[in-house]
Every structure is written in structure tokens, then in C-alpha cells.
Design an enzyme around this catalytic site. Structure first.
Site: not given
Length: 406
Positions: A193, A195
Site C-alpha cells: 500500500d 499512503d
């Protein structure tokens, strides 16, 4: 009549001891059935399973004096051999313990936890560099790490998981249990991922702050967290608030994004070790491409910011990268490259990453929300991203033979 014996020889390590002991076993007409040897803190321990009709108890201690070893000989009973055979069938686990510093109290708690679950500690080895375990390391160091090799059937996996999390929080350490299977040292793909995983920010919040709509976007995020909106609904609403944002702020935001600690070191080694790396993000391709150019990710998959006449339109370009699509893309990469799903690693921090973490052979919740930590297979909440190298089984001495790429 032949009898089986275990020969245990210990002493100050020096060259030639294995050869000398082997010569003594040959003189005693021994058949060598198994052998183990290791050195720790300058002391060698050599163990051999042998079979002979001669009197080893009389011969080996005298021979041991010659090459500086204390030799003990124990006859092996049929009951012992049966027990060994049963133990050899037990599942084997790897328990990784890491933190900036490790104390004797943590060691005691980990030992008690494994005993409570009926697990036998076969071996403990240091993965971190040769420095004091109980002393905090320098900021650029990867901290202290011990790897425990365990055997046995876990009595209550749910309770064990809860206690691992509780112990981790109590002592501010990372404790992770995984099967000691073939795939652990043969992972090929690592998906991240973006953020709050690769960067210490949520990009959509930074965009909203620059556009003066942060409170409105935060309110939508809060509604999503309460379950009033799903990811796609909340994403569309938040995007609509960005309508009119000047494109010129994107570069400034990208260049100011703080990287997660340990990311640059991790990526340098992953590239040298031949892993394929991918960003699978519900964020935006503009910022994923920036990280790709800076750190060398092999591929990125994220949402597009629709820009027209130098302004963000607030429109959403399909398909939206949500939890289901992240997991699907991980599976597609694995299939495209011809790998086994167990050769994939996924790293993320939010509920939107759980499907991706479950689809990988190794799913790691990184500095994650409590819900994600409880549901993911492994959790890292104290160390930086380079702690992933320890979970993959690499020691500081392994990595010292490489020069990480930048």
C-alpha cells in the site's frame, strides 16, 4: 550386538576438532547416522548419532582430551528413538522478535508464551548486527532482532495471536510467528500500500488541505470509518471536494512527502536480492510514479487524478482501486509471472488492505489500525519498513555481503 549412541562433545572452538572426532569414531568402528555442530560465544558443540558394537564410553572421553573436547556418550533407547521420530513430524515455526532494544524480561515472556502453547524452542539466533541487544541502536540501524525456531502443534492459535499482540504492545516490540516452510526464503513479489505505509501521510488529506477543504474531506472519511459509506462512495465524495485544485501543487506535495523510516534501505536490498516490487494503492498514480522514479518500484497500480486545463476536475476514473481490486491485482501479478501465491508478500496499514494481505503468502500489517493488526497474519508496529528483511529471514551478516542499490 550393535548399539546406538549419542556423542556430545563441547569445548573451546578450534580448527580440526570435527576431523579428530571423526577419526576417533572410525577407530571405534562406528557407523555415522546423524551429525550436528554449531559454535556460540567461542564454544563448539558437536553431536553425533552413531551405531557400534564397541565400548564408546571407554574410548571417546580419552580421545576427547587430545583435541580439547569434553566428550559424553549416552546410549539411545528404543523409546527415545520413537520420541525423536514423533517430534520430527511436528510443525515447525519461526518466531521473529525485534525492537530498537531487547531485554531479558522480554526473553522470559516470550519463553513463557511458547511453553504455554506447548512449543519447544529448537534454536535462537541473532539476525541483527553484533552489538548489545539491550542497548538502543543508532537511527540508521535496523535495531535488535532474534529469530526463534520452534516445533510443536499450537494449542490455541486465536489465544496465541492475542497474546502476541498484547506482549508486543506491553514491551513496545514486534513479535511475529510464521510457518518455517519452504516459501519463507523463496518469496518473489512484495506488494505495498502507499499512503501511511510507504509514506507518512494520506495524500488526499494533503490535497484537501491545500485546497482549503480539509475539514469537509475529513468529515467524509469519518463517516466511512463509522460504516456509513463504503470505500468507493467515500472516494467519490472526497474527490468531488477537490474540484478546481491547481495542478501546480501536486509536484510540491510529492517532493515534501515524508518517507516511512527504513523504506530506502529496504528497497535497496530488495532490488539487489531480485524481488519484484509493486505499489497497489487506493491513492493516486501521480504520487506512486514519483516513488517509483525515486526508489525503483517495478510497477504501480493506483487511481488517476483527472486533470483538465491545469485543474483537478473532481471526477473519478474507473476502475477505482479498492480492497477487492488490490487483492485481484496481486493475484494477477503472481499468475502473470508464473509464481506460487505463497511467494507473494503484501504490506499495508488499513482495512482497505485486508483482502490483499489475505491473498498473499505473507501478509504484514504495518503500523496499522487495531482492527487490521488483529486480522493480519503478522504485524509490525515498532520497527521501520526495513524490519521486513528480518521477517524474510535475512540477517545483518547476510546483507553485509551486498551493497544496497539506491
Amino acid at each position: 550386538m550393535s548399539q546406538r549412541f549419542v556423542v556430545r562433545a563441547t569445548g573451546a572452538a578450534r580448527p580440526g576438532q570435527t576431523a579428530a572426532l571423526g577419526t576417533a569414531l572410525v577407530s571405534a568402528n562406528c557407523r555415522l547416522l546423524d551429525l550436528s555442530q554449531h559454535v556460540a560465544f567461542g564454544e563448539v558443540t558437536l553431536e553425533a548419532l552413531v551405531e557400534t558394537a564397541d565400548d564408546l564410553g571407554a574410548m571417546l572421553p580419552t580421545a576427547g582430551d587430545v583435541f580439547g573436547l569434553d566428550c559424553r556418550v549416552e546410549a539411545v533407547s528404543a523409546k527415545s528413538e520413537t520420541l525423536w521420530a514423533d517430534v520430527a513430524k511436528d510443525p515447525v515455526w519461526i518466531l521473529t522478535l525485534m525492537a530498537p532494544a531487547l531485554s531479558a524480561e522480554v526473553m522470559a515472556e516470550v519463553g513463557a508464551l511458547t511453553a504455554e502453547q506447548g512449543l519447544t524452542i529448537q534454536q535462537v539466533r541473532r539476525l541483527s548486527a553484533e552489538s548489545r541487544l539491550d542497548a538502543a541502536n543508532s537511527p540508521g540501524d535496523a535495531g535488535a532482532c532474534l529469530e526463534w525456531r520452534l516445533s510443536g502443534a499450537v494449542r490455541d492459535s486465536t489465544l496465541l495471536r492475542e497474546k502476541i499482540l498484547a506482549l508486543s504492545e506491553r514491551f513496545a516490540v514486534d513479535l511475529a510467528l510464521q510457518p518455517a516452510d519452504l516459501w519463507r526464503r523463496h518469496r518473489r513479489l512484495i506488494c505495498f500500500d502507499m499512503d501511511s505505509t510507504l509514506i507518512q501521510a494520506e495524500v488526499i488529506d494533503e490535497l484537501a488541505r491545500r485546497h482549503g477543504v480539509y475539514d469537509e474531506v475529513a468529515a467524509i472519511t469519518e463517516r466511512a470509518m463509522r460504516g456509513e459509506l463504503d470505500f468507493q462512495q467515500s472516494f467519490r465524495e472526497r474527490m468531488s471536494k477537490l474540484e478546481g485544485l491547481d495542478e501546480s501543487v501536486l509536484a510540491d506535495i510529492a517532493e515534501s512527502l515524508p518517507l516511512m523510516p527504513g523504506l530506502e534501505r529496504l528497497m535497496g536490498y530488495l532490488k539487489r536480492l531480485g524481488y519484484r516490487t509493486a505499489i497497489l494503492s487506493g491513492g493516486f498514480t501521480y504520487f506512486a510514479r514519483y516513488l517509483q522514479a525515486r526508489l525503483g518500484f517495478d510497477e504501480i497500480h493506483a487511481n488517476e487524478l483527472v486533470i483538465r486545463d491545469g485543474r483537478v476536475t473532481g471526477e473519478v476514473q474507473e476502475p477505482i482501486i479498492d480492497a477487492e481490486r488490490k487483492a485481484m491485482m496481486l493475484k494477477q501479478i503472481v499468475e502473470r509471472e508464473g509464481w506460487d501465491p505463497d511467494q507473494a508478500v503484501a504490506v499495508g496499514d488499513g482495512a482497505n488492505d485486508l483482502e490483499m494481505l489475505a491473498a498473499a503468502g505473507l501478509g504484514v500489517a504495518f503500523h496499522a489500525k487495531p482492527l487490521v493488526r488483529r486480522q493480519a497474519a503478522l504485524s509490525v508496529s515498532v520497527m521501520g519498513l526495513d524490519g521486513l528483511l528480518y521477517l524474510l529471514g535475512y540477517s545483518a551478516s547476510d546483507l553485509a555481503t551486498l551493497s544496497p542499490e539506491h
